[in-house]
Design a protein around this motif. Structure first.
Motif, PDB file in Angstrom:
ATOM      1  N   ARG A   8      58.197  44.598  89.615  1.00 39.27           N
ATOM      2  CA  ARG A   8      59.358  45.005  88.809  1.00 39.27           C
ATOM      3  C   ARG A   8      58.976  46.132  87.855  1.00 39.27           C
ATOM      4  NH1 ARG A   8      62.159  39.913  86.264  1.00 39.27           N
ATOM      5  NH2 ARG A   8      63.425  41.588  85.421  1.00 39.27           N
ATOM      6  N   ALA A   9      58.799  47.307  88.386  1.00 36.66           N
ATOM      7  CA  ALA A   9      58.436  48.473  87.581  1.00 36.66           C
ATOM      8  C   ALA A   9      59.664  49.016  86.869  1.00 36.66           C
ATOM      9  CB  ALA A   9      57.828  49.552  88.469  1.00 36.66           C
ATOM     10  N   THR A  10      59.449  49.542  85.682  1.00 36.24           N
ATOM     11  CA  THR A  10      60.534  50.173  84.936  1.00 36.24           C
ATOM     12  C   THR A  10      60.751  51.585  85.473  1.00 36.24           C
ATOM     13  OG1 THR A  10      59.115  51.183  83.255  1.00 36.24           O
ATOM     14  CG2 THR A  10      59.844  48.893  82.857  1.00 36.24           C
ATOM     15  N   PRO A  11      61.916  52.173  85.199  1.00 36.26           N
ATOM     16  CA  PRO A  11      62.133  53.556  85.634  1.00 36.26           C
ATOM     17  C   PRO A  11      61.064  54.518  85.098  1.00 36.26           C
ATOM     18  CG  PRO A  11      64.221  52.562  85.040  1.00 36.26           C
ATOM     19  CD  PRO A  11      63.137  51.582  84.646  1.00 36.26           C
ATOM     20  N   LEU A  12      60.641  54.335  83.861  1.00 41.11           N
ATOM     21  CA  LEU A  12      59.618  55.209  83.287  1.00 41.11           C
ATOM     22  C   LEU A  12      58.279  55.048  84.004  1.00 41.11           C
ATOM     23  CD1 LEU A  12      58.906  57.330  81.222  1.00 41.11           C
ATOM     24  CD2 LEU A  12      58.662  55.528  79.509  1.00 41.11           C
ATOM     25  N   SER A  69      51.430  56.129  73.336  1.00 41.41           N
ATOM     26  CA  SER A  69      51.448  56.160  71.873  1.00 41.41           C
ATOM     27  C   SER A  69      52.835  56.407  71.285  1.00 41.41           C
ATOM     28  CB  SER A  69      50.478  57.228  71.358  1.00 41.41           C
ATOM     29  OG  SER A  69      50.888  58.509  71.779  1.00 41.41           O
ATOM     30  N   ASP A  70      53.806  56.733  72.095  1.00 40.42           N
ATOM     31  CA  ASP A  70      55.142  57.053  71.622  1.00 40.42           C
ATOM     32  C   ASP A  70      55.915  55.781  71.298  1.00 40.42           C
ATOM     33  OD1 ASP A  70      58.216  57.530  72.528  1.00 40.42           O
ATOM     34  OD2 ASP A  70      57.365  59.344  71.607  1.00 40.42           O
ATOM     35  N   ARG A  71      56.377  55.662  70.056  1.00 41.79           N
ATOM     36  CA  ARG A  71      57.078  54.441  69.622  1.00 41.79           C
ATOM     37  C   ARG A  71      58.360  54.181  70.413  1.00 41.79           C
ATOM     38  NH1 ARG A  71      56.706  54.336  63.063  1.00 41.79           N
ATOM     39  NH2 ARG A  71      54.528  54.987  62.979  1.00 41.79           N
ATOM     40  N   LYS A  72      59.040  55.248  70.769  1.00 41.36           N
ATOM     41  CA  LYS A  72      60.312  55.087  71.475  1.00 41.36           C
ATOM     42  C   LYS A  72      60.098  54.699  72.939  1.00 41.36           C
ATOM     43  CE  LYS A  72      64.519  57.556  72.732  1.00 41.36           C
ATOM     44  NZ  LYS A  72      65.225  58.835  72.692  1.00 41.36           N
ATOM     45  N   HIS A  73      59.119  55.310  73.595  1.00 43.33           N
ATOM     46  CA  HIS A  73      58.965  55.131  75.038  1.00 43.33           C
ATOM     47  C   HIS A  73      57.870  54.151  75.465  1.00 43.33           C
ATOM     48  CE1 HIS A  73      61.077  59.046  74.668  1.00 43.33           C
ATOM     49  NE2 HIS A  73      61.812  58.464  75.591  1.00 43.33           N
ATOM     50  N   SER A  74      56.931  53.863  74.592  1.00 44.33           N
ATOM     51  CA  SER A  74      55.830  52.974  74.999  1.00 44.33           C
ATOM     52  C   SER A  74      56.288  51.569  75.403  1.00 44.33           C
ATOM     53  CB  SER A  74      54.741  52.900  73.927  1.00 44.33           C
ATOM     54  OG  SER A  74      55.236  52.324  72.742  1.00 44.33           O
ATOM     55  N   PRO A  75      57.315  50.981  74.768  1.00 45.65           N
ATOM     56  CA  PRO A  75      57.724  49.645  75.234  1.00 45.65           C
ATOM     57  C   PRO A  75      58.154  49.628  76.701  1.00 45.65           C
ATOM     58  CG  PRO A  75      58.618  50.056  73.050  1.00 45.65           C
ATOM     59  CD  PRO A  75      58.034  51.366  73.538  1.00 45.65           C
ATOM     60  N   HIS A  79      55.705  48.163  79.719  1.00 49.37           N
ATOM     61  CA  HIS A  79      56.370  46.877  79.927  1.00 49.37           C
ATOM     62  C   HIS A  79      55.513  46.003  80.844  1.00 49.37           C
ATOM     63  CE1 HIS A  79      59.325  43.867  80.929  1.00 49.37           C
ATOM     64  NE2 HIS A  79      60.022  44.305  79.892  1.00 49.37           N
ATOM     65  N   PRO A  80      55.338  44.745  80.478  1.00 51.19           N
ATOM     66  CA  PRO A  80      54.384  43.896  81.202  1.00 51.19           C
ATOM     67  C   PRO A  80      54.740  43.524  82.638  1.00 51.19           C
ATOM     68  CG  PRO A  80      55.522  42.626  79.500  1.00 51.19           C
ATOM     69  CD  PRO A  80      55.913  44.062  79.310  1.00 51.19           C
ATOM     70  N   TRP A  83      52.986  46.564  84.461  1.00 52.66           N
ATOM     71  CA  TRP A  83      51.950  47.338  83.779  1.00 52.66           C
ATOM     72  C   TRP A  83      50.551  47.016  84.295  1.00 52.66           C
ATOM     73  CZ3 TRP A  83      51.546  51.735  81.715  1.00 52.66           C
ATOM     74  CH2 TRP A  83      50.529  52.072  80.832  1.00 52.66           C
ATOM     75  N   GLY A  84      50.296  45.780  84.622  1.00 50.04           N
ATOM     76  CA  GLY A  84      48.976  45.383  85.125  1.00 50.04           C
ATOM     77  C   GLY A  84      48.607  46.042  86.444  1.00 50.04           C
ATOM     78  N   VAL A  85      49.586  46.539  87.178  1.00 48.35           N
ATOM     79  CA  VAL A  85      49.354  47.242  88.441  1.00 48.35           C
ATOM     80  C   VAL A  85      49.566  48.743  88.262  1.00 48.35           C
ATOM     81  CG1 VAL A  85      50.053  47.393  90.859  1.00 48.35           C
ATOM     82  CG2 VAL A  85      50.115  45.194  89.705  1.00 48.35           C
ATOM     83  N   VAL A  86      50.560  49.104  87.462  1.00 51.71           N
ATOM     84  CA  VAL A  86      50.881  50.517  87.268  1.00 51.71           C
ATOM     85  C   VAL A  86      49.766  51.238  86.511  1.00 51.71           C
ATOM     86  CG1 VAL A  86      52.456  52.121  86.098  1.00 51.71           C
ATOM     87  CG2 VAL A  86      53.373  50.202  87.418  1.00 51.71           C
TER      88      VAL A  86
END
Length: 115
Positions: A8-12, A69-75, A79-80, A83-86
């Motif tokens: 379940r990867a995010t668009p970013l 490091s970007d506060r707006k985009h890092s979440p 995203h977990p 993230w462990g694969v990406v």
């Protein structure tokens, strides 16, 4: 969105993989061509530039550092769900000589077109 190899990867996350030359499709039966990879890289860069208001070119390391490091985009980027694969794949792509070759081809093409 759930995609093979990444879950379940995010668009970013998918855009960053695309910038690295990954083809994030449901069913990709064969190895992607250089043109398909370069097309994904170009499209992903455009989306990242539009989303962030920045342009780090095709420098995957610079984008990775910025987004972590970007506060707006890092979440979203970290995203977990995937993230462990990406993250490991992004780190592999940062050092991938084949990706460097594709970036050189893209940049040479853009220079010749006056972009």
């Amino acid at each position: 969105m759930s995609i093979p190899k990444y879950g379940r990867a995010t668009p970013l996350q998918m855009d960053m993989l695309g910038l690295g030359g990954e083809i994030c499709r449901w069913f990709h039966q064969r190895a992607p061509t250089d043109e398909e990879r370069m097309s994904a890289m170009r499209a992903s860069r455009k989306v990242l530039c539009r989303m962030t208001g920045l342009d780090r070119g095709y420098d995957l390391q610079a984008w990775h550092t910025e987004l972590e490091s970007d506060r707006k985009h890092s979440p979203e980027y970290m995203h977990p769900y995937a993230w462990g694969v990406v993250r490991p794949r992004i780190l592999q792509l940062i050092a991938d000589p084949d990706r460097f070759r594709l970036v050189e081809l893209i940049e040479r093409s853009e220079r010749s077109q006056g972009k």
